[in-house]
Write a protein that holds these residues in place. Structure first.
Motif, PDB file in Angstrom:
ATOM      1  N   CYS A  87       0.843  -1.205   0.000  1.00 36.18           N
ATOM      2  CA  CYS A  87       0.000   0.000   0.000  1.00 36.18           C
ATOM      3  C   CYS A  87       0.880   1.258   0.000  1.00 36.18           C
ATOM      4  O   CYS A  87       2.087   1.192   0.231  1.00 36.18           O
ATOM      5  CB  CYS A  87      -0.942  -0.003   1.199  1.00 36.18           C
ATOM      6  N   CYS A  96       2.796   1.999   3.364  1.00 34.75           N
ATOM      7  CA  CYS A  96       3.963   1.137   3.578  1.00 34.75           C
ATOM      8  C   CYS A  96       5.094   1.536   2.627  1.00 34.75           C
ATOM      9  O   CYS A  96       6.267   1.522   2.999  1.00 34.75           O
ATOM     10  CB  CYS A  96       3.602  -0.328   3.384  1.00 34.75           C
ATOM     11  N   ASN A 147       4.751  -4.589   5.690  1.00 35.82           N
ATOM     12  CA  ASN A 147       3.341  -4.774   5.307  1.00 35.82           C
ATOM     13  C   ASN A 147       2.468  -4.216   6.414  1.00 35.82           C
ATOM     14  O   ASN A 147       2.985  -3.812   7.461  1.00 35.82           O
ATOM     15  CB  ASN A 147       3.043  -6.256   5.054  1.00 35.82           C
ATOM     16  N   CYS A 148       1.170  -4.181   6.194  1.00 40.30           N
ATOM     17  CA  CYS A 148       0.252  -3.732   7.241  1.00 40.30           C
ATOM     18  C   CYS A 148      -1.104  -4.401   7.033  1.00 40.30           C
ATOM     19  O   CYS A 148      -1.234  -5.276   6.182  1.00 40.30           O
ATOM     20  CB  CYS A 148       0.132  -2.208   7.238  1.00 40.30           C
ATOM     21  N   CYS A 196      -2.212  -4.374   3.378  1.00 38.30           N
ATOM     22  CA  CYS A 196      -1.438  -4.923   2.267  1.00 38.30           C
ATOM     23  C   CYS A 196      -0.578  -6.098   2.710  1.00 38.30           C
ATOM     24  O   CYS A 196      -0.435  -6.355   3.898  1.00 38.30           O
ATOM     25  CB  CYS A 196      -0.554  -3.828   1.656  1.00 38.30           C
ATOM     26  N   ARG A 251      -2.133   0.908  12.538  1.00 34.29           N
ATOM     27  CA  ARG A 251      -2.363   0.389  11.193  1.00 34.29           C
ATOM     28  C   ARG A 251      -1.923  -1.080  11.080  1.00 34.29           C
ATOM     29  O   ARG A 251      -2.294  -1.775  10.144  1.00 34.29           O
ATOM     30  CB  ARG A 251      -1.582   1.238  10.185  1.00 34.29           C
TER      31      ARG A 251
HETATM   32 ZN    ZN Z   1       0.572  -1.453   3.957  1.00 38.70          ZN
END
Ligand code: ZN
Ligand code: ZN
Length: 683
Positions: free
Chosen positions: A108, A111, A129-130, A133, A171
């Motif tokens: 995303c 990120c 990542n989060c 994503c 997040r």
């Molecule tokens: Zn992300």
């Protein structure tokens, strides 16, 4: 006080659903809890009736962007005395597994920003990542989607990552693949001897690529073979090593701006490229392009895509140039996804391998979508889309549909949901057949589907015949290949009434034992009648005629009455061969009848001298289409006659005219191609 119980089904895990629920509940000052279950998400909220109802409305109207709610059930229950605050509870694994798993999601923008920010603690970390994503489908071992059931299981969260993971305001709350340089997976560049190369892996790999080397790069669902897209020698070397002479290779670019330098990017293509599925998108090249011809020698289109993992972003930033990224596999074998497999090819197909220690649980190739005809045409639905379900028009119970032999995908259904597998490939290869069997049992387990019905292609010679016999199901149903095509098309377009369906195809087993492929079926979802078809021609040598399009040229022209001696004018076939083919046809030796549409295109392409033998499926037709000149409105003749119970559409007249035009140099190939396409459309 009132307490509302809510059950939500659909794709609601791994998409930031629970933090959203938490935030909405906290905003409304409601107490209660949310938890993942095997069927989706369960919520209980307590407060005033209006607030609880308002909460549910907000959740329905504004779910997380990547969620796909299939169904919401809610009922009032008696309030709990000591309900205080709102919490996210541990998952329950009871009940039927119906929660969807999200597909892998491209990195995303937040990120990406952190990845490139020298002040961020994940600066340059290739596994950032989060909740919005990162990998999903390719790291999940089983449901519910929790870290302990993914290939992140072995990585213990460090203090800072754990804080993010457990903070509903963060997040990265509950982001299962959450990781950082302290606690997460690591990258290394490996030599053919299996030893790690000194230095920074991405920098070293980029150096090798810039010098014309070939590197195997671990992606989400498997390895890519990568080389500089600007280096013609490197691309040719990659083709030679992969034994892929002409078929187009996909190219990954740093940014959408870089793609626009090379290709004509429509707004729709741009949206697709930047979508979270980030598929390979087939678009038209500009006339003056820097990417050498050899990347896609047969067509003016190029398959392009953007970096969809942090590792790709770092690698392309380091090289500064676009890279060829093609799936790393041997012909007719599945994409390579394990260390063992990649070490088998390193030193042979690839010079080095850029590897890491987060396992790929499930192989998954890149998806390919074309935008060339003013709308999207999905050529391969895989990474980024699988395992999202497709909604059927009827409750179909539980069915396993096996698909076809070439470009295989299979499908599992539950009620109105159909889960189509990732791209499996050509089942005539042994390793692909093993991959096919393994994925079927894997996805049956993952979705907890035990099929009552097995549906399979009626072709008696498919590689999965033994599998059908061994498989336990109450009912086993053979399905005619082109009826399946038309029923799939009806479902995709939500048409439930009878249709006249056209299946313009290469090869499919027909009910009369001949090879079908240009079919007009009056059909609904369960039955069909073959109302018409393309005229039959002989295929001298059977499948050999598919690989050698010139055989179809010989066969169809002989059938149309062109004398044998005149066929010497055809390219790529000797007089002796023509005589042999003629004898085979006349005596019916290994020369099955076909009504295939693809074989007619093969014949015309070969008559035009564009392709007498093919190195990949569809090559003759690709070249014929590429040759077509714009703005031509003329066409050739064709005819329709009654053949037993059905109508037959004959292009014999057109084939003879094409032959005349070519042999007497009456028309340019570009005009001939357009006129032939017009003729088929008119027919
Ligand atoms: Zn992300
Ligand atoms: Zn960490």
């Amino acid at each position: 006080m009132n307490r509302l119980h809510i059950d939500i089904n659909g794709k609601v895990q791994g998409v930031g659903f629970r933090p959203t629920v938490y935030r909405y509940a906290a905003d409304a000052n409601l107490s209660g809890f949310v938890m993942n279950s095997s069927t989706g998400v369960n919520i209980e909220v307590q407060g005033s009736k209006e607030t609880a109802e308002g909460f549910l409305i907000r959740l329905k109207k504004h779910p997380p962007v990547q969620a796909d709610i299939q169904r919401i059930d809610s009922y009032w229950m008696s309030p709990v005395d000591d309900s205080e605050g709102f919490s996210i509870l541990d998952s329950s694994s009871r009940g039927e597994v119906s929660a969807g798993i999200p597909p892998d999601i491209a990195v995303c923008s937040e990120c990406k920003q952190e990845l490139l920010d020298p002040l961020d603690r994940r600066f340059g970390y290739p596994f950032i990542n989060c909740t919005n994503c990162g990998p999903r489908f390719t790291i999940v071992k089983r449901l519910p989607y929790d870290r302990e059931f993914t290939s992140m299981e072995g990585f213990k969260l460090c203090r800072e990552c754990l804080k993010e993971y457990t903070d509903p305001e963060d997040r990265r709350f509950d982001a299962q693949p959450n990781a950082c340089p302290v606690c997460g997976p690591e990258l290394s560049l490996v030599s053919p001897a299996g030893t790690p190369v000194n230095g920074k892996p991405v920098k070293e790999a980029a150096g090798i690529l810039l010098k014309g080397g070939i590197v195997a790069v671990k992606g989400l669902g498997g390895y890519h073979l990568s080389c500089s897209a600007y280096d013609e020698d490197a691309v040719n070397e990659l083709r030679a090593r992969k034994n892929r002479e002409h078929k187009s290779l996909a190219v990954m670019f740093r940014s959408i701006e870089d793609i626009k330098e090379e290709c004509l990017v429509t707004p729709d293509a741009e949206q697709l490229l930047e979508s979270y599925a980030a598929p390979i998108t087939v678009i038209e090249k500009k006339h003056r392009a820097d990417i050498p011809e050899t990347a896609a020698p047969d067509t003016n289109d190029l398959g392009v895509f953007l970096p969809y993992t942090p590792l790709h972003i770092l690698l392309l930033k380091e090289t500064g140039i676009p890279l060829v990224m093609t799936s790393c596999n041997n012909t007719d074998e599945p994409i390579i996804s394990t260390e063992q497999e990649v070490m088998e090819v390193t030193g042979k197909t690839a010079d080095y391998a850029l590897v890491h220690n987060r396992d790929i649980v499930r192989k998954c190739d890149d998806s390919v979508i074309s935008t060339g005809w003013g709308h999207r045409v999905v050529l391969r639905r895989s990474r980024g889309y699988v395992p999202d379900s497709i909604t059927l028009m009827h409750d179909s119970g539980s069915i396993l549909g096996l698909g076809a032999q070439m470009k295989n995908t299979f499908c599992l259904t539950r009620g109105e949901s159909a889960f189509v597998s990732q791209h499996i490939g050509d089942l005539s290869g042994y390793r692909n057949l093993e991959f096919f069997k393994r994925e079927i049992s894997d996805l049956m387990n993952l979705f907890d589907i035990d099929p009552d019905i097995l549906a399979y292609d009626s072709h008696p010679g498919y590689a999965y015949t033994g599998f059908i016999e061994d498989f336990c199901a109450d009912t086993k149903v053979p399905v005619q290949h082109h009826h399946a095509h038309i029923a799939a098309c009806m479902t995709e377009n939500r048409v439930d009434s009878p249709v006249i369906g056209m299946a313009l195809d290469g090869t499919g087993y027909g009910d009369d034992g001949t090879v079908w492929g240009g079919e007009f079926l009056v059909a609904d979802l369960s039955t069909y009648k073959r109302a018409g078809h393309f005229k039959h021609y002989r295929m001298p040598g059977g499948d050999a005629a598919v690989i050698n399009p010139v055989r179809m040229a010989v066969s169809s022209l002989l059938d149309a009455g062109v004398p044998e001696e005149r066929l010497d004018l055809l390219k790529g076939v000797s007089g002796d061969e023509i005589r042999v083919f003629n004898r085979m046809i006349q005596r019916g030796i290994n020369s099955p009848l076909t009504s295939s549409c693809g074989r007619i295109f093969d014949a015309v392409s070969a008559i035009c001298g564009l392709c007498s033998s093919a190195t990949y499926e569809g090559q003759a037709a690709v070249r014929l289409q590429q040759a077509a000149e714009k703005g031509v409105t003329q066409r050739y003749g064709y005819s329709v006659f009654k053949d037993n119970a059905s109508y037959s559409l004959s292009f014999s007249e057109a084939l003879v005219s094409v032959f005349e035009d070519v042999s007497l140099c009456k028309r340019e190939v570009g005009v001939i191609s357009s006129m032939f396409h017009n003729t088929v459309a008119e027919g």
